[in-house]
Design an enzyme around this catalytic site. Structure first.
Site, mmCIF file in Angstrom:
data_model
loop_
_atom_site.group_PDB
_atom_site.id
_atom_site.type_symbol
_atom_site.label_atom_id
_atom_site.label_comp_id
_atom_site.label_asym_id
_atom_site.label_seq_id
_atom_site.Cartn_x
_atom_site.Cartn_y
_atom_site.Cartn_z
ATOM 1 C CG PHE A 137 -1.820 1.035 1.002
ATOM 2 C CD1 PHE A 137 -3.138 0.571 0.718
ATOM 3 C CD2 PHE A 137 -1.686 2.245 1.955
ATOM 4 C CE1 PHE A 137 -4.376 1.731 0.711
ATOM 5 C CE2 PHE A 137 -2.803 3.191 1.686
ATOM 6 C CZ PHE A 137 -4.025 2.901 1.385
ATOM 7 C CG ASP A 149 -0.238 -2.057 6.886
ATOM 8 O OD1 ASP A 149 -1.352 -2.405 7.631
ATOM 9 O OD2 ASP A 149 0.064 -1.306 6.429
HETATM 10 C C1 LIG Z 1 -5.903 1.286 4.383
HETATM 11 C C2 LIG Z 1 -4.254 1.011 4.616
HETATM 12 C C3 LIG Z 1 -3.362 2.043 5.264
HETATM 13 C C4 LIG Z 1 -4.013 3.210 5.598
HETATM 14 O O1 LIG Z 1 -3.391 4.014 6.214
HETATM 15 P P1 LIG Z 1 -4.220 5.352 6.745
HETATM 16 O O2 LIG Z 1 -3.134 6.027 7.493
HETATM 17 O O3 LIG Z 1 -5.086 4.852 7.738
HETATM 18 O O4 LIG Z 1 -4.626 6.232 5.832
HETATM 19 C C5 LIG Z 1 -2.370 1.717 5.389
HETATM 20 N N1 LIG Z 1 -1.664 0.725 4.990
HETATM 21 C C6 LIG Z 1 -2.418 -0.483 4.460
HETATM 22 C C7 LIG Z 1 -1.731 -1.638 4.057
HETATM 23 C C8 LIG Z 1 -3.753 -0.342 4.013
HETATM 24 O O5 LIG Z 1 -4.558 -1.069 3.316
#
Ligand SMILES: *Cc1c(COP(=O)(O)O)cnc(C)c1O
Length: 409
Positions: A125, A196
Site C-alpha cells: 500500500f 501491517d
Molecule cells: C488502508 C491502509 C492504510 C491506511 O493508512 P491510513 O494512515 O489510515 O490512511 C495503510 N496501509 C495499508 C496496507 C492499508 O491497507
C-alpha cells in the site's frame, strides 16, 4: 436457482448468522466494501450521543477522570489485542496507520543501528512505502528503502536489512504472506519484522505473538468497523518494549504526563508509543464497534470468509467470463477479499454501485470485493454476482457518468 437454494441453506446453518443483527445495514444494499470502510455497528449512534451530550456536554473537562477518558485508549487496545493474538499490554491505539508506520519503523531502526535498509514490497500500500522513504530521507546517513516483489522477498532479505515493513494481505489482490515463515527468514538474517495488518485485523485470526512478529500496525476503520478515520493501532513485542525509544516522544507517552517535567522519560510499557491527547470521540466509536466482536470465534469467521470467497469466485467466473480472477484460490494464500481484473474496472464498479452492490476499484484495473462474515450472507454474494452479470451482459457500465473519476475511488 439451485445455487440460491443452497446459499440460503448455508445461511440457515451458519453459526455466525445472529451477528448480522449487530450491524446497521441500509436496506437493499449489498455491502462488499468492509475492507475499505467497515459497516456501522448498531450501537454506535447511541454511544456517540451519550459521549457527546453527557460525557462531553455535562462533564466537560471532568470527563477525563469521571468518564475515564484517559484510559479509553488502553481499553480499546485490549479489545484489539485479543483479535491479533497479542498480550494485552503490547498494543497501543491512536494516530493513523501512516503515523504508526513512522513511529514503529523509527523504533525498529533504533534496534538495528548498524544496518541501513528498510525492506518492503513494491506492491505494498503506497502510504507504507511513502512513509518508509520519507523516514529514510529524514535520517540520511545512507538509510534507504529497498523494495522487492513478494516472489523475490525471501531472496531480498540479507544482512543489510534492518527491518522489513510488509502488509500481510495485499490490498489489491488479496494475496497473503505466510507471516510466521517470512518472519523466521527475517530473523535468520538478523532483521526485524513489521507487519501491517490493515487487511487482517478483524478479518481472520491473527497470531502476532505466535508468529514472533517484532512489530505490527493496522487500521481501525476497515474490518474493525471503527468508523471513517478511526484511530489505528500498533504492536510492539514484549521483548522489545523496554528498548524502543519513541521518535515521536509526546507527552502522552511520558512516564508521568501530568508531572509536567521538562525532560522526557518514556513510560515503562506500551504507553510510551502514545503521542498526543487521545481523540475521545473517535475512540468511543471504535470502542463500541469492537463490541460487535464480543463472543465471536475468529476461526468461524475465517471458515465463513473462505466459504463466501469460494462461492463468489465460482458465481462470478460462471456468469462473467470477461473478468479475470487475481485472488489466489488457495485458502492459505489469501485474505478476506476477492479481486478481479478488467480494463473497464472503474466504470464497471460505478455501475455496480448504482445497482446497490458496493465494492471498490483500485488502480489500474482491479475490482475489489471484501468479505466480512459477521454481516454478509451467502445469499448476498450470489445476489451480487447476479447483478454483476447483468452489468456486464447489458454493458450498464458504458455510460459517460461511470467513466468520470470521483476524488475518492
Ligand atoms: C488502508 C491502509 C492504510 C491506511 O493508512 P491510513 O494512515 O489510515 O490512511 C495503510 N496501509 C495499508 C496496507 C492499508 O491497507
Amino acid at each position: 436457482m439451485r445455487d440460491e437454494t443452497s446459499a440460503h441453506e448455508r445461511d440457515r446453518q451458519d453459526p455466525l448468522r445472529e451477528f448480522r443483527a449487530r450491524f446497521r445495514l441500509p436496506e437493499g444494499v449489498i455491502y462488499l466494501d468492509g475492507n475499505s470502510l467497515g459497516a456501522m455497528p448498531a450501537g454506535i449512534g447511541e454511544r456517540m450521543r451519550e459521549v457527546v451530550e453527557h460525557e462531553w456536554g455535562d462533564h466537560l473537562v471532568r470527563g477525563w477522570n469521571d468518564a475515564n477518558w484517559i484510559d479509553l485508549p488502553a481499553r480499546v487496545a485490549a479489545k484489539i489485542a485479543r483479535l491479533v493474538g497479542a498480550p494485552e499490554n503490547t498494543v497501543a491505539v491512536g494516530d493513523s496507520t501512516s503515523v504508526n508506520a513512522f513511529k514503529i519503523l523509527s523504533a525498529a531502526l533504533s534496534l538495528r543501528p548498524e544496518r541501513r535498509v528498510i525492506l518492503s514490497d513494491s506492491n505494498n500500500f503506497p502510504t507504507d512505502l511513502y512513509i518508509a522513504d520519507g523516514l529514510a530521507r529524514l535520517l540520511g546517513q545512507g538509510y534507504e528503502l529497498r523494495t522487492a516483489t513478494a516472489d523475490d522477498m525471501h531472496d531480498a532479505i540479507d544482512e543489510t536489512v534492518a527491518v522489513a515493513l510488509l502488509t500481510e494481505v495485499d490490498y489489491r489482490t488479496g494475496w497473503r504472506y505466510d507471516m510466521a515463515e517470512t518472519t523466521r527468514r527475517l530473523h535468520e538474517r538478523g532483521a526485524l519484522a513489521v507487519w501491517d495488518l490493515c487487511h487482517s485485523a478483524g478479518a481472520f485470526p491473527v497470531h502476532l505473538e505466535e508468529a514472533k512478529a517484532d512489530f505490527a500496525i493496522g487500521c481501525g476503520y476497515k474490518y474493525l468497523n471503527g468508523g471513517p478515520g478511526a484511530p489505528a493501532f500498533l504492536y510492539v513485542a514484549q521483548a522489545h518494549l523496554p528498548h524502543v525509544r519513541p521518535a515521536l516522544s509526546g507527552w502522552m507517552g511520558h512516564q508521568a504526563p501530568f508531572a509536567f517535567t521538562p525532560d522526557y522519560t518514556p513510560a515503562g510499557g506500551i504507553a510510551r508509543m502514545m503521542v498526543g491527547t487521545p481523540p475521545i470521540l473517535s475512540l468511543s466509536s471504535i470502542d463500541a464497534a469492537l463490541d460487535a466482536f464480543e463472543g465471536v470465534d475468529m476461526q468461524l469467521v475465517r471458515a465463513k470468509s473462505q466459504s463466501l470467497c469460494d462461492l463468489f469466485i465460482a458465481e462470478v467466473e460462471r456468469r462473467c467470463p470477461g473478468l479475470e480472477l487475481v485472488t489466489p484460490r488457495d485458502h492459505q494464500r489469501r485474505g478476506s477479499q476477492v479481486s478481479f481484473r478488467h480494463p473497464e474496472g472503474y466504470a464497471i464498479m460505478q455501475a455496480l454501485i448504482r445497482e446497490n452492490v458496493i465494492g471498490d476499484f483500485r488502480a489500474p484495473d482491479i475490482l475489489r470485493f471484501g468479505m466480512t462474515p459477521l454481516y454478509l450472507r451467502h445469499a448476498d454474494v450470489v445476489d451480487a454476482a447476479t447483478v454483476l452479470e447483468r452489468v456486464m451482459r447489458e454493458k450498464l457500465w458504458d455510460r459517460p457518468e461511470f467513466h468520470r473519476r470521483a476524488k475518492v475511488t
